[in-house]
Design a protein around this motif. Sequence first.
Motif, PDB file in Angstrom:
ATOM      1  N   TRP A 243     -10.341  24.376  12.802  1.00 19.04           N
ATOM      2  CA  TRP A 243      -9.652  23.589  13.385  1.00 19.04           C
ATOM      3  C   TRP A 243      -9.188  22.414  12.376  1.00 19.04           C
ATOM      4  O   TRP A 243      -8.332  21.756  12.330  1.00 19.04           O
ATOM      5  N   ILE A 244     -10.312  22.140  11.351  1.00 18.86           N
ATOM      6  CA  ILE A 244      -9.889  21.202  10.607  1.00 18.86           C
ATOM      7  C   ILE A 244      -8.949  21.278   9.334  1.00 18.86           C
ATOM      8  O   ILE A 244      -8.548  20.454   8.652  1.00 18.86           O
ATOM      9  N   VAL A 245      -8.415  22.600   9.430  1.00 17.34           N
ATOM     10  CA  VAL A 245      -7.195  22.978   8.402  1.00 17.34           C
ATOM     11  C   VAL A 245      -6.193  22.228   8.494  1.00 17.34           C
ATOM     12  O   VAL A 245      -5.551  21.856   7.637  1.00 17.34           O
ATOM     13  N   SER A 246      -5.630  22.119   9.638  1.00 16.26           N
ATOM     14  CA  SER A 246      -4.423  21.286   9.983  1.00 16.26           C
ATOM     15  C   SER A 246      -4.708  19.759   9.453  1.00 16.26           C
ATOM     16  O   SER A 246      -3.729  19.069   8.883  1.00 16.26           O
ATOM     17  N   ARG A 247      -5.896  19.267   9.724  1.00 17.86           N
ATOM     18  CA  ARG A 247      -6.123  17.934   9.246  1.00 17.86           C
ATOM     19  C   ARG A 247      -6.414  17.923   7.690  1.00 17.86           C
ATOM     20  O   ARG A 247      -6.096  16.684   7.272  1.00 17.86           O
ATOM     21  N   SER A 248      -6.846  18.786   7.199  1.00 16.87           N
ATOM     22  CA  SER A 248      -6.865  18.908   5.689  1.00 16.87           C
ATOM     23  C   SER A 248      -5.211  18.937   5.228  1.00 16.87           C
ATOM     24  O   SER A 248      -4.902  17.888   4.253  1.00 16.87           O
ATOM     25  N   LEU A 249      -4.562  19.560   5.550  1.00 20.53           N
ATOM     26  CA  LEU A 249      -2.946  19.633   5.336  1.00 20.53           C
ATOM     27  C   LEU A 249      -2.452  18.048   5.670  1.00 20.53           C
ATOM     28  O   LEU A 249      -1.719  17.363   4.907  1.00 20.53           O
ATOM     29  N   LEU A 250      -2.784  17.693   6.714  1.00 17.54           N
ATOM     30  CA  LEU A 250      -2.471  16.124   7.068  1.00 17.54           C
ATOM     31  C   LEU A 250      -2.897  15.071   5.971  1.00 17.54           C
ATOM     32  O   LEU A 250      -2.080  14.160   5.602  1.00 17.54           O
ATOM     33  N   SER A 251      -4.220  15.303   5.460  1.00 19.98           N
ATOM     34  CA  SER A 251      -4.798  14.314   4.775  1.00 19.98           C
ATOM     35  C   SER A 251      -3.968  14.549   3.328  1.00 19.98           C
ATOM     36  O   SER A 251      -3.635  13.511   2.642  1.00 19.98           O
ATOM     37  N   ALA A 252      -3.829  15.874   2.673  1.00 21.59           N
ATOM     38  CA  ALA A 252      -2.950  16.101   1.757  1.00 21.59           C
ATOM     39  C   ALA A 252      -1.611  15.198   1.704  1.00 21.59           C
ATOM     40  O   ALA A 252      -1.038  14.657   0.829  1.00 21.59           O
ATOM     41  N   ILE A 253      -0.810  15.457   2.955  1.00 20.09           N
ATOM     42  CA  ILE A 253       0.553  15.017   3.000  1.00 20.09           C
ATOM     43  C   ILE A 253       0.270  13.248   2.763  1.00 20.09           C
ATOM     44  O   ILE A 253       1.281  12.544   2.226  1.00 20.09           O
ATOM     45  N   GLU A 254      -0.669  12.706   3.398  1.00 15.29           N
ATOM     46  CA  GLU A 254      -0.751  11.239   3.414  1.00 15.29           C
ATOM     47  C   GLU A 254      -1.071  10.811   2.018  1.00 15.29           C
ATOM     48  O   GLU A 254      -0.674   9.767   1.446  1.00 15.29           O
ATOM     49  N   GLN A 255      -1.969  11.613   1.180  1.00 10.50           N
ATOM     50  CA  GLN A 255      -2.203  11.381  -0.247  1.00 10.50           C
ATOM     51  C   GLN A 255      -0.982  11.328  -0.986  1.00 10.50           C
ATOM     52  O   GLN A 255      -0.718  10.702  -1.770  1.00 10.50           O
ATOM     53  N   HIS A 256       0.031  12.454  -0.603  1.00  6.05           N
ATOM     54  CA  HIS A 256       1.244  12.541  -1.377  1.00  6.05           C
ATOM     55  C   HIS A 256       2.070  11.329  -1.216  1.00  6.05           C
ATOM     56  O   HIS A 256       2.512  10.750  -2.271  1.00  6.05           O
ATOM     57  N   PHE A 257       2.006  10.693  -0.095  1.00  6.32           N
ATOM     58  CA  PHE A 257       2.877   9.500   0.183  1.00  6.32           C
ATOM     59  C   PHE A 257       2.070   8.163  -0.145  1.00  6.32           C
ATOM     60  O   PHE A 257       2.530   6.910  -0.177  1.00  6.32           O
ATOM     61  N   SER A 258       0.678   8.236  -0.345  1.00  6.08           N
ATOM     62  CA  SER A 258       0.105   6.986  -0.761  1.00  6.08           C
ATOM     63  C   SER A 258       0.026   6.410  -2.042  1.00  6.08           C
ATOM     64  O   SER A 258       0.137   7.197  -2.911  1.00  6.08           O
ATOM     65  N   THR A 259       0.000   5.091  -2.213  1.00  2.00           N
ATOM     66  CA  THR A 259      -0.012   4.513  -3.433  1.00  2.00           C
ATOM     67  C   THR A 259      -1.520   4.634  -4.099  1.00  2.00           C
ATOM     68  O   THR A 259      -1.409   4.799  -5.384  1.00  2.00           O
ATOM     69  N   VAL A 260      -2.428   4.675  -3.536  1.00  2.00           N
ATOM     70  CA  VAL A 260      -3.756   4.981  -3.888  1.00  2.00           C
ATOM     71  C   VAL A 260      -4.193   6.177  -3.575  1.00  2.00           C
ATOM     72  O   VAL A 260      -4.201   6.667  -2.387  1.00  2.00           O
ATOM     73  N   GLN A 261      -4.544   7.006  -4.491  1.00  2.00           N
ATOM     74  CA  GLN A 261      -5.017   8.578  -4.375  1.00  2.00           C
ATOM     75  C   GLN A 261      -6.346   8.590  -4.818  1.00  2.00           C
ATOM     76  O   GLN A 261      -6.546   8.269  -5.658  1.00  2.00           O
ATOM     77  N   LEU A 262      -7.069   9.509  -3.975  1.00  2.00           N
ATOM     78  CA  LEU A 262      -8.237  10.175  -4.328  1.00  2.00           C
ATOM     79  C   LEU A 262      -8.286  11.312  -4.982  1.00  2.00           C
ATOM     80  O   LEU A 262      -7.787  12.176  -4.271  1.00  2.00           O
ATOM     81  N   LEU A 263      -8.746  11.586  -5.902  1.00  2.00           N
ATOM     82  CA  LEU A 263      -8.867  12.775  -6.787  1.00  2.00           C
ATOM     83  C   LEU A 263     -10.128  13.426  -7.305  1.00  2.00           C
ATOM     84  O   LEU A 263     -11.156  12.517  -7.018  1.00  2.00           O
TER      85      LEU A 263
END
Length: 263
Positions: A243-263
């Motif tokens: 179930w968490i896979v879709s949330r992982s994709l959501l997190s990656a999309i939000e990171q793409h658009f974020s000014t601050v990125q966690l690497l």
Amino acid sequence: MRRVAIIGHGAIGRELATALLRRGGYAVAVVLRPGSSRAGQVGPDCVTVHDPAALAAFRPAIVVEAAGAQAVREWGPASLGLGVPLLLSSVGALHDDGLRAALVEAAEAAGTRLYLPSGALAGLDYVLAARAAGDLRIRYESRKPPAAWADELRRLGHVERPARPVTLLEGSAREAAARYPANLNVAATLALAGIGFDRTEVSVVVDPEARGNTHGIAVASELGSLELSVVNRPSPDNPKTSWIVSRSLLSAIEQHFSTVQLL
């Protein structure tokens, strides 16, 4: 408005589209083959596109693949050719060295990137940090309940509800991804983060006692060691997928658009 195109509308694609629209501030397109049976499931808040020209006209800021290995082959180069990042759900497709090279070449030619999410896994930050260490060894074990492997159990002549664990595979990440591309994306991601498809050891087990889709990682090197276990609940729409896979994709999309990125 942040414009996101999602290839596919199965369990992962539907969950991701719903989550983005609930977040607000996103315009979502769903990419489907002409005549797809999924078309009737696409909500009115999403745009449906059927070909690369329509995808280009939507002007996505990022394209997300959530439709399987064949979709990576069909849509990967064209999506990257738009000059926007492609976020892959079906990382297992990259066990094919030729396909992986073609996608990298397309991304480089268009000045964009291929994104690989953590998906159902944890600990990739440690693996990335340790990948150059001497004597590095990485082992991954997948344990899922019988419902996730019902078709394979029938194919192999096992009962659908075995009383004891059944080992389906002991081998490399390349073997695992090639044999079970829809189930072993995690093994492929781990291999790409660490020591490659041929050196990453993989065990695939059907376990009637599994509490969920369980992923175990063991990493050892001169830098130290890591052992972890992640137990994910299966997607309500597809027991093969966490179930968490879709949330992982959501997190990656939000990171793409974020000014601050966690690497």
